[in-house]
Design a protein around this motif. Structure first.
Motif: not given
Length: 106
Positions: A14-18, A34-36, A83-84
């Protein structure tokens, strides 16, 4: 994969898509991201330990962002993503939850 692992994967996705959706609007010239996400929990609670918490007590996100921006701009952007992100928001602001029990129908 455990349900808690799945939750961390969901949060990271979700953070990657955001980030991908909002990068251009935020002035970020994003090339790659890249988000982990990793959480701290005590598995003993799942097996009945009375003094253990059955969920995460801490969640940490690590970003690797490749962009044509300054480190300060990228830092601000990572905070914007935090935050989003809808999943992150939901975890930080848990919704009211309810359960119902219905009779078994064969």
């Amino acid at each position: 994969m455990t349900p808690l692992n799945a939750l961390m994967c969901t949060l990271a996705a979700c953070k990657c898509i955001t980030a991908r959706i909002h990068a251009e609007k935020q002035g970020i010239r994003l090339h790659d991201i890249k988000v982990s996400c990793n959480g701290v929990h005590d598995a003993a609670a799942f097996f009945g330990a009375k003094d253990a918490i059955p969920g995460f007590t801490e969640i940490k996100t690590t970003y690797q962002i490749k962009a044509d921006n300054t480190p300060e701009e990228i830092e601000r952007f990572s905070k914007f993503v935090d935050q989003n992100c809808p999943i992150g928001y939901t975890l930080q602001n848990p919704p009211k939850m309810a359960s119902t029990l219905e009779p078994w129908i064969d």
